[in-house]
Design a protein around this motif. Sequence first.
Motif, PDB file in Angstrom:
ATOM      1  N   PHE A  69       0.834  -1.208   0.000  1.00  0.00           N
ATOM      2  CA  PHE A  69       0.000   0.000   0.000  1.00  0.00           C
ATOM      3  C   PHE A  69       0.871   1.262   0.000  1.00  0.00           C
ATOM      4  N   GLN A  70       1.965   1.228   0.781  1.00  0.00           N
ATOM      5  CA  GLN A  70       2.865   2.388   0.837  1.00  0.00           C
ATOM      6  C   GLN A  70       3.612   2.579  -0.480  1.00  0.00           C
ATOM      7  N   ALA A  71       3.791   1.484  -1.225  1.00  0.00           N
ATOM      8  CA  ALA A  71       4.606   1.548  -2.453  1.00  0.00           C
ATOM      9  C   ALA A  71       3.805   1.960  -3.688  1.00  0.00           C
ATOM     10  N   ILE A  72       2.480   1.992  -3.597  1.00  0.00           N
ATOM     11  CA  ILE A  72       1.645   2.263  -4.774  1.00  0.00           C
ATOM     12  C   ILE A  72       1.947   3.632  -5.387  1.00  0.00           C
ATOM     13  N   SER A  73       2.015   4.675  -4.576  1.00  0.00           N
ATOM     14  CA  SER A  73       2.246   6.025  -5.108  1.00  0.00           C
ATOM     15  C   SER A  73       3.611   6.138  -5.787  1.00  0.00           C
ATOM     16  N   THR A  74       4.633   5.523  -5.178  1.00  0.00           N
ATOM     17  CA  THR A  74       5.986   5.544  -5.768  1.00  0.00           C
ATOM     18  C   THR A  74       6.008   4.788  -7.083  1.00  0.00           C
ATOM     19  N   GLU A  75       5.353   3.620  -7.098  1.00  0.00           N
ATOM     20  CA  GLU A  75       5.313   2.801  -8.311  1.00  0.00           C
ATOM     21  C   GLU A  75       4.541   3.507  -9.423  1.00  0.00           C
ATOM     22  N   ALA A  76       3.480   4.223  -9.056  1.00  0.00           N
ATOM     23  CA  ALA A  76       2.663   4.946 -10.038  1.00  0.00           C
ATOM     24  C   ALA A  76       3.485   6.033 -10.744  1.00  0.00           C
ATOM     25  N   LYS A  77       4.324   6.739  -9.979  1.00  0.00           N
ATOM     26  CA  LYS A  77       5.133   7.813 -10.555  1.00  0.00           C
ATOM     27  C   LYS A  77       6.198   7.284 -11.513  1.00  0.00           C
ATOM     28  N   ALA A  78       6.676   6.058 -11.254  1.00  0.00           N
ATOM     29  CA  ALA A  78       7.717   5.468 -12.093  1.00  0.00           C
ATOM     30  C   ALA A  78       7.156   4.623 -13.233  1.00  0.00           C
ATOM     31  N   PHE A  79       5.846   4.475 -13.297  1.00  0.00           N
ATOM     32  CA  PHE A  79       5.203   3.619 -14.297  1.00  0.00           C
ATOM     33  C   PHE A  79       5.437   4.180 -15.697  1.00  0.00           C
ATOM     34  N   GLU A  80       5.786   3.322 -16.642  1.00  0.00           N
ATOM     35  CA  GLU A  80       6.167   3.754 -17.988  1.00  0.00           C
ATOM     36  C   GLU A  80       5.054   4.477 -18.735  1.00  0.00           C
ATOM     37  N   LEU A  81       3.805   4.106 -18.474  1.00  0.00           N
ATOM     38  CA  LEU A  81       2.685   4.724 -19.191  1.00  0.00           C
ATOM     39  C   LEU A  81       2.200   6.004 -18.529  1.00  0.00           C
ATOM     40  N   GLY A  82       2.765   6.343 -17.380  1.00  0.00           N
ATOM     41  CA  GLY A  82       2.361   7.554 -16.672  1.00  0.00           C
ATOM     42  C   GLY A  82       1.536   7.244 -15.435  1.00  0.00           C
TER      43      GLY A  82
END
Length: 358
Positions: free
Chosen positions: A242-255
């Motif tokens: 849950f804590q990692a979702i925002s970080t992963e979203a920012k690094a996601f290739e599609l935006g």
Amino acid sequence: MEPQVSSKMKKVLLVINCIILAVGTCGTPLLMRLYFIKGGNRIWLSTWLQTVAWPINFIPLAISYFYRRKININNDINNNNNMKVILMTPRIFVATIGIGVLQGFANYFYAYGTAKLPVSTSGLLFATQLAFTAGFAFLIVKLKFTSYSVNAVFLLTVGAVLLALHSGGDQPEGEPKKEYILGFIMTLAAAALSGLIFPLVELIYKKAHQAITYTLVLEFQTVYCFVATIVATIGMIINKDFQAISTEAKAFELGEGRYYNLIIWSAIILQFYFLGTIGVIYSASSLVSGILISVLLPITEVLAVFIYGEKFSAEKGVSLALSLWGFLSYFYGDIKESKKKEEQSPETEMIDSKACTP
């Protein structure tokens, strides 16, 4: 008592549910794989998405409730106050919790396999679920093996072995061999656990001592999806997903925006699969549901090759052919057995009536 639906309405429901099932069957592995291809790496999150949209079930449940209420009002106004809101008994509820826990782990195994394997490979491996279902059904609900079901189990097993012997040719770039093999094993584990769940559900229905209606099955699905979501939620908390979702979203290739769109639609489409399966079984039969899922297997394979540019080797082609042959063998045998029982029933009734005649 659940009111009977007209044959015309059942045909309409069948078409709608076939479309929902087709979208869920083809869309589920493609969306799950897209998440991992474009930078997602949270397996427990992917597990969670498989059942987190369980509240969607309240829509058909509400429609079913008000429909039953309307019919009861038209038939007997006084009896309407005695209509049950929840059909599930405490005994079934407890059994459903156990199924939900098993489903939670099956979802994790499937998510792990999807993370490590191309869709065209994981799809073929997961097709062995039919073989596991037949085996566990023989042990749990005493399902009789026929030459057709034995042939289906054999063909599906050979198809999986063929993929195992020639694995590595479609190994994703940069992925360690160990992770790829583990994904292979996890997908087979998901197929095995799913194959165990179906006979257990059938056993629960047999021991229920009440009519198995569409509403009851929906209630069953709602509860076990909720329990499976709790299992995944615990996994996410332990793994700090849950804590990692925002970080992963920012690094996601599609935006970042498309990341959230993807996980929302993944959850919805995954629930389509469950709803479509139940709907087709209710509107037609489990056989029709199985045939439709089998027909959609090659379509999913082709979509994966075109959308993600996955390799479709000769071994995959042979494995796909063996899988389809196995499915057709199983369902053809099931049709023959059903016809044989229908032909024997009138004869049995005639014998019984003669025996009762003085």
